[in-house]
Enzyme design. Structure first.
Site, PDB file in Angstrom:
ATOM      1  N   ASP A 214     -10.336   2.330   1.633  1.00 16.13           N
ATOM      2  CA  ASP A 214     -10.475   1.669   2.939  1.00 16.13           C
ATOM      3  C   ASP A 214     -11.149   2.612   3.934  1.00 16.13           C
ATOM      4  O   ASP A 214     -11.963   2.188   4.755  1.00 16.13           O
ATOM      5  CB  ASP A 214      -9.100   1.259   3.488  1.00 16.13           C
ATOM      6  CG  ASP A 214      -8.507   0.059   2.765  1.00 16.13           C
ATOM      7  OD1 ASP A 214      -9.270  -0.807   2.309  1.00 16.13           O
ATOM      8  OD2 ASP A 214      -7.263  -0.018   2.668  1.00 16.13           O
TER       9      ASP A 214
ATOM     10  N   LYS B 121       0.815  -1.233   0.000  1.00 17.01           N
ATOM     11  CA  LYS B 121       0.000   0.000   0.000  1.00 17.01           C
ATOM     12  C   LYS B 121       0.845   1.278   0.000  1.00 17.01           C
ATOM     13  O   LYS B 121       0.393   2.319  -0.466  1.00 17.01           O
ATOM     14  CB  LYS B 121      -0.978   0.005   1.179  1.00 17.01           C
ATOM     15  CG  LYS B 121      -2.155  -0.944   0.961  1.00 17.01           C
ATOM     16  CD  LYS B 121      -3.163  -0.914   2.089  1.00 17.01           C
ATOM     17  CE  LYS B 121      -4.297  -1.885   1.772  1.00 17.01           C
ATOM     18  NZ  LYS B 121      -5.306  -1.988   2.821  1.00 17.01           N
TER      19      LYS B 121
HETATM   20  N1  LIG Z   1     -12.049  -5.169   6.642  1.00 16.23           N
HETATM   21  C1  LIG Z   1     -11.208  -4.668   5.755  1.00 16.23           C
HETATM   22  O1  LIG Z   1     -11.610  -4.128   4.712  1.00 16.23           O
HETATM   23  C2  LIG Z   1      -9.747  -4.708   5.990  1.00 16.23           C
HETATM   24  C3  LIG Z   1      -9.245  -5.485   7.004  1.00 16.23           C
HETATM   25  N2  LIG Z   1      -7.909  -5.561   7.203  1.00 16.23           N
HETATM   26  C4  LIG Z   1      -7.422  -6.400   8.301  1.00 16.23           C
HETATM   27  O2  LIG Z   1      -6.773  -5.562   9.256  1.00 16.23           O
HETATM   28  C5  LIG Z   1      -5.743  -6.268   9.906  1.00 16.23           C
HETATM   29  C6  LIG Z   1      -4.473  -5.438   9.893  1.00 16.23           C
HETATM   30  O3  LIG Z   1      -4.048  -5.280   8.547  1.00 16.23           O
HETATM   31  P1  LIG Z   1      -2.955  -4.184   8.136  1.00 16.23           P
HETATM   32  O4  LIG Z   1      -3.233  -2.885   8.777  1.00 16.23           O
HETATM   33  O5  LIG Z   1      -2.822  -4.261   6.675  1.00 16.23           O
HETATM   34  O6  LIG Z   1      -1.637  -4.804   8.823  1.00 16.23           O
HETATM   35  P2  LIG Z   1      -0.305  -4.025   9.174  1.00 16.23           P
HETATM   36  O7  LIG Z   1       0.720  -5.085   9.387  1.00 16.23           O
HETATM   37  O8  LIG Z   1      -0.056  -2.922   8.219  1.00 16.23           O
HETATM   38  O9  LIG Z   1      -0.639  -3.322  10.593  1.00 16.23           O
HETATM   39  C7  LIG Z   1      -0.932  -4.033  11.761  1.00 16.23           C
HETATM   40  C8  LIG Z   1      -0.428  -3.197  12.955  1.00 16.23           C
HETATM   41  O10 LIG Z   1      -0.838  -3.839  14.152  1.00 16.23           O
HETATM   42  C9  LIG Z   1       0.238  -3.772  15.091  1.00 16.23           C
HETATM   43  N3  LIG Z   1       0.065  -4.810  16.086  1.00 16.23           N
HETATM   44  C10 LIG Z   1       0.231  -6.149  15.918  1.00 16.23           C
HETATM   45  N4  LIG Z   1      -0.050  -6.787  17.075  1.00 16.23           N
HETATM   46  C11 LIG Z   1      -0.417  -5.845  17.969  1.00 16.23           C
HETATM   47  C12 LIG Z   1      -0.847  -5.885  19.320  1.00 16.23           C
HETATM   48  N5  LIG Z   1      -0.951  -7.043  19.994  1.00 16.23           N
HETATM   49  N6  LIG Z   1      -1.124  -4.720  19.943  1.00 16.23           N
HETATM   50  C13 LIG Z   1      -1.013  -3.539  19.277  1.00 16.23           C
HETATM   51  N7  LIG Z   1      -0.611  -3.438  17.991  1.00 16.23           N
HETATM   52  C14 LIG Z   1      -0.327  -4.585  17.351  1.00 16.23           C
HETATM   53  C15 LIG Z   1       1.472  -3.911  14.233  1.00 16.23           C
HETATM   54  O11 LIG Z   1       2.637  -3.429  14.893  1.00 16.23           O
HETATM   55  C16 LIG Z   1       1.095  -3.083  13.004  1.00 16.23           C
HETATM   56  O12 LIG Z   1       1.464  -1.726  13.142  1.00 16.23           O
HETATM   57  C17 LIG Z   1      -5.613  -7.606   9.177  1.00 16.23           C
HETATM   58  O13 LIG Z   1      -6.289  -8.590   9.922  1.00 16.23           O
HETATM   59  C18 LIG Z   1      -6.334  -7.366   7.861  1.00 16.23           C
HETATM   60  O14 LIG Z   1      -6.903  -8.542   7.333  1.00 16.23           O
HETATM   61  C19 LIG Z   1      -7.025  -4.823   6.464  1.00 16.23           C
HETATM   62  C20 LIG Z   1      -7.469  -4.000   5.463  1.00 16.23           C
HETATM   63  C21 LIG Z   1      -8.868  -3.892   5.133  1.00 16.23           C
HETATM   64  O1  LIG Z   2      -6.753  -4.432   2.375  1.00 18.22           O
HETATM   65  C1  LIG Z   2      -7.764  -4.706   1.736  1.00 18.22           C
HETATM   66  C2  LIG Z   2      -8.372  -6.045   1.796  1.00 18.22           C
HETATM   67  C3  LIG Z   2      -8.228  -6.706   0.425  1.00 18.22           C
HETATM   68  O2  LIG Z   2      -6.887  -6.959   0.176  1.00 18.22           O
HETATM   69  C4  LIG Z   2      -8.928  -8.082   0.399  1.00 18.22           C
HETATM   70  O3  LIG Z   2      -8.231  -9.044   0.147  1.00 18.22           O
HETATM   71  O4  LIG Z   2     -10.119  -8.143   0.631  1.00 18.22           O
HETATM   72  C5  LIG Z   2      -8.788  -5.807  -0.679  1.00 18.22           C
HETATM   73  C6  LIG Z   2      -8.144  -4.437  -0.664  1.00 18.22           C
HETATM   74  O5  LIG Z   2      -8.758  -3.606  -1.637  1.00 18.22           O
HETATM   75  C7  LIG Z   2      -8.329  -3.813   0.713  1.00 18.22           C
HETATM   76  O6  LIG Z   2      -7.720  -2.539   0.755  1.00 18.22           O
END
Ligand SMILES: NC(=O)C1=CN([C@@H]2O[C@H](COP(=O)(O)OP(=O)(O)OC[C@H]3O[C@@H](n4cnc5c(N)ncnc54)[C@H](O)[C@@H]3O)[C@@H](O)[C@H]2O)C=CC1
Ligand SMILES: O=C1C[C@@](O)(C(=O)O)C[C@@H](O)[C@@H]1O
Length: 314
Positions: A127, A91
């Site tokens: 997002d 990203k």
């Molecule tokens: N519903 C949706 O549309 C989306 C959901 N997600 C979900 O969000 C989650 C995070 O994804 P990203 O932000 O891309 O990951 P990322 O790796 O960029 O960020 C995760 C952050 O959480 C922190 N972290 C990890 N364990 C921790 C703890 N125990 N306490 C405090 N901080 C902690 C890490 O240091 C990191 O800064 C994933 O499960 C992903 O699947 C991500 C993007 C979109």
């Molecule tokens: O981070 C996410 C989740 C995603 O990667 C998915 O697999 O659903 C799709 C992306 O567009 C979004 O920003």
């Protein structure tokens, strides 16, 4: 490459619809083989009678080099893709392959949607609109005067921006890597002078959670392969709403604990549907219907549960 910012606040700027066009889009990232986003887009395209192909561009299958992200964006443009979604770990990395950034993608420092219209690669972020649209649909008029957010990665940047944009008064961001929380708070604070945005250590948020309106989890804790809860469930109380962005599974341990405490609860489904609907519109110029996409999402989740049960019987 020098990036230009698009002028003014970011409207979703759809292209002019062309009924004869077959759209080809993709998802670039790592660990995306099981993503439900391609199916969500294709189901909505089918419903609307739009010819549409959504491909997976899996960095793991391409040798696992995140450093190739920007190069792959330029290749997709050359190959005639209409757009890309982008996820972890790309990203930020894709930004070197873009001509322009929407103002919100620039502020929050992450791109999850790229359009290739008129020969220009433009980075957007859906997002944050996905989160706040889902929040309003799922939690209605839940107050956001005081919110605690755990996690300051890619999803965390989008959620924090969304909450501040929606008028959050006091936002506390905590991350196990303290410098991430500090740099996200420092990045966003100047853009929201009427809000207080502060970083806190993860072991210093208990008191704030006890008096907060809401708690958001944007860490991976609770997703498949990362069991547990990001905060002690004993801190939850019925006056707190709880949102989790994780959608694999939808029912995380935090969501379950929050329901048991009587909290208003939002799982990660509406955010993933909202980001997909907004990206679909940017790619095609045709509005997507988040309610139809949410129904398609729940069908896909049920089907994947049945597949898992069948697989475990074999
Ligand atoms: N519903 C949706 O549309 C989306 C959901 N997600 C979900 O969000 C989650 C995070 O994804 P990203 O932000 O891309 O990951 P990322 O790796 O960029 O960020 C995760 C952050 O959480 C922190 N972290 C990890 N364990 C921790 C703890 N125990 N306490 C405090 N901080 C902690 C890490 O240091 C990191 O800064 C994933 O499960 C992903 O699947 C991500 C993007 C979109
Ligand atoms: O981070 C996410 C989740 C995603 O990667 C998915 O697999 O659903 C799709 C992306 O567009 C979004 O920003």
């Amino acid at each position: 490459m020098m990036l230009q910012a698009l002028a003014g606040p970011q409207p979703l700027q759809p292209r002019t619809p062309d009924v004869h066009h077959r759209f080809v889009v993709g998802l670039l990232g790592s660990g995306i083989a099981g993503s439900l986003t391609p199916g969500l887009h294709e189901a909505e395209a089918d419903r609307l009678g739009v010819a549409y192909t959504y491909r997976i561009i899996d960095l793991d299958a391409l040798g696992g080099q995140p450093g190739r992200s920007a190069e792959l964006v330029r290749s997709a443009a050359e190959l005639g893709y209409d757009g890309l979604n982008v996820t972890h770990p790309s990203k930020q990395l894709v930004q070197d392959g873009l001509d322009e950034l929407s103002p919100d993608a620039r502020i929050l420092g992450a791109v999850n949607t790229i359009t290739f219209h008129g020969g220009r690669a433009v980075g957007h972020n859906t997002d944050h609109t996905g989160f706040i649209g889902g929040f309003r649909a799922g939690l209605h008029s839940a107050p956001i005067n005081s919110v605690v957010q755990v996690g300051a990665g890619g999803a965390g940047a989008a959620v924090a921006y969304a909450l501040l944009n929606a008028g959050a008064g006091h936002l506390v961001i905590a991350d196990i890597e303290a410098d991430r929380a500090e740099s996200l708070a420092a990045r966003l604070a100047p853009h929201f002078p009427n809000s207080e945005v502060v970083a806190a250590r993860t072991d210093a948020i208990a008191g704030t959670i006890r008096t907060a309106d809401g708690l958001v989890n944007t860490t991976p804790i609770g997703m498949t392969g990362h069991p547990g809860t990001p905060v002690d469930p004993h801190l939850l109380h019925p006056g707190l709403w709880v949102a989790d962005v994780i959608y694999r599974p939808l029912e995380t341990a935090l969501v379950t604990a929050a329901r048991e405490k009587g909290c208003a609860v939002l799982d990660g489904g509406r955010m993933v549907v909202g980001q997909a609907a907004a990206a679909f519109e940017l790619f095609t110029g045709i509005p997507a219907d988040p309610d139809h996409m949410l129904a398609a999402f729940h069908r896909a989740v049920s089907a994947s549960h049945s597949d898992q049960k069948d697989g475990s019987r074999r």
